[in-house]
Design a protein around this motif. Structure first.
Motif, PDB file in Angstrom:
ATOM      1  N   ASN A  89       0.807  -1.238   0.000  1.00  0.00           N
ATOM      2  CA  ASN A  89       0.000   0.000   0.000  1.00  0.00           C
ATOM      3  C   ASN A  89       0.837   1.283   0.000  1.00  0.00           C
ATOM      4  OD1 ASN A  89      -2.318  -1.494  -0.228  1.00  0.00           O
ATOM      5  ND2 ASN A  89      -2.558  -1.763   1.964  1.00  0.00           N
ATOM      6  N   THR A  90       0.485   2.225   0.880  1.00  0.00           N
ATOM      7  CA  THR A  90       1.102   3.565   0.842  1.00  0.00           C
ATOM      8  C   THR A  90       2.624   3.495   0.957  1.00  0.00           C
ATOM      9  OG1 THR A  90      -0.906   4.286   1.981  1.00  0.00           O
ATOM     10  CG2 THR A  90       0.897   5.877   1.828  1.00  0.00           C
TER      11      THR A  90
ATOM     12  N   TYR B   1      -7.219   3.826  17.343  1.00  0.00           N
ATOM     13  CA  TYR B   1      -6.519   4.431  16.195  1.00  0.00           C
ATOM     14  C   TYR B   1      -6.591   5.956  16.255  1.00  0.00           C
ATOM     15  CZ  TYR B   1      -5.378   5.444  11.276  1.00  0.00           C
ATOM     16  OH  TYR B   1      -4.808   5.937  10.125  1.00  0.00           O
TER      17      TYR B   1
ATOM     18  N   ARG C 137      -7.259  -2.784   0.211  1.00  0.00           N
ATOM     19  CA  ARG C 137      -8.540  -3.035   0.877  1.00  0.00           C
ATOM     20  C   ARG C 137      -9.717  -2.596   0.001  1.00  0.00           C
ATOM     21  NH1 ARG C 137      -5.011  -1.539   5.013  1.00  0.00           N
ATOM     22  NH2 ARG C 137      -5.539   0.662   4.909  1.00  0.00           N
TER      23      ARG C 137
END
Ligand code: NAP
Length: 259
Positions: free
Chosen positions: A12-13, A159, A196
């Motif tokens: 991902n990122t 989070y 995702r």
């Protein structure tokens, strides 16, 4: 050659951030929790950047008992010292997303796991990196934070708390480290397209946070560009936040198109 260490960069990122720094001529070091995934990512990066110096390391924030594995961080930095590799730029991208850690339902250990990964571990990494940067006359630390540091989202209490804590950590470090010419800044993405999205397309098609003023959510490359800006183009900037969320946080509520 400048060296960047990027955490959580097998997927991902993190991948986009590795690609950005590699394409700008940095030596790139990255981490992931599984050695198999680290090796696979290394191979993939080397195929795209055959001339670049890219190396992955297995690093988990947590020991088996859930405490922060400070010794593993120290061991990594000592290993790099032994190879005369100086991490001039540290990108703190890895995060425990805290999915499923719900109020009233989960044991406290689920909450502390997220705080330990996203705040305490990043403090340990920053301290080890800053110790070397102080000796070498400066450096840059960049947190990949989140716009949830300011705006809460449901069922993600750990989070959201951790991202708020991370911003406090960023500011405190920028204050204490400025005198050593160490800059500490944060990129605050909104929703980012990741794997995702492919796994759960129906959820992401209708998720309110995708309806941004710009009409788009961020890609990993948008985030990577902002991270690179702090690393390489923001010489007199520390303690700063750059929001990359299509304008989402300036709205009172999302502008959901009428069907
Ligand atoms: N995705 C979004 O919509 C979004 C929005 C706002 C902000 N952000 C922030 O942007 C950053 C990247 O997001 P992302 O969605 O690309 O992340 P991601 O897909 O969830 O990947 C997170 C990375 O963190 C690593 N990680 C998780 N727990 C760890 C632990 N205990 N020890 C060491 N590494 C750990 C993972 O390692 P493994 O590869 O080993 O699993 C993974 O590489 C994160 O800081 C996130 O909070 C994301």
């Amino acid at each position: 050659m400048k060296t960047v260490l990027i955490t959580g960069a097998c997927i991902n990122t993190g991948v986009a951030i590795v690609e950005k720094f590699a394409s700008e001529g940095y030596r790139v070091l990255f981490t992931g929790r599984s050695i198999e995934r680290v090796r696979a990512a290394e191979e993939a990066y080397r195929a795209i950047f055959p001339k670049a110096d890219i190396k992955g390391y297995r690093l988990d924030a947590l020991s088996e008992d859930g405490s922060v594995d400070e010794n593993a961080v120290k061991a990594l930095f000592c290993k790099l010292d032994g190879q005369n590799i100086f991490v001039e730029t540290l990108v703190l991208n890895a995060a425990d997303q805290g999915l499923g850690a719900k109020l009233f339902e989960n044991p406290l250990s689920d909450f502390t796991k997220v705080l330990n990964t996203n705040v305490v571990w990043n403090f340990v990494l920053s301290e080890q990196a800053a110790m070397r940067m102080r000796e070498r006359g400066g450096g840059s630390i960049i947190f990949v934070n989140s716009n949830t540091a300011y705006r809460a989202i449901p069922d993600r209490v750990a989070y959201v708390a951790s991202k708020g804590g991370q911003l406090g950590l960023m500011r405190a470090l920028s204050l204490d480290l400025g005198k050593y010419k160490i800059r500490v800044n944060a990129v605050l993405p909104g929703m980012i397209i990741t794997d995702r999205w492919e796994k759960n397309p129906e959820f992401y098609a209708n998720v309110p946070s995708r309806f941004t003023p710009l009409g788009e959510v961020a890609t990993g490359h948008d985030v990577a560009d902002a991270v690179y800006y702090f690393a390489a183009c923001a010489n007199n900037t520390t303690g700063a936040e750059l929001v990359v969320d299509g304008g989402n946080t300036i709205q009172l509520y999302p502008q959901i198109p009428q069907k």
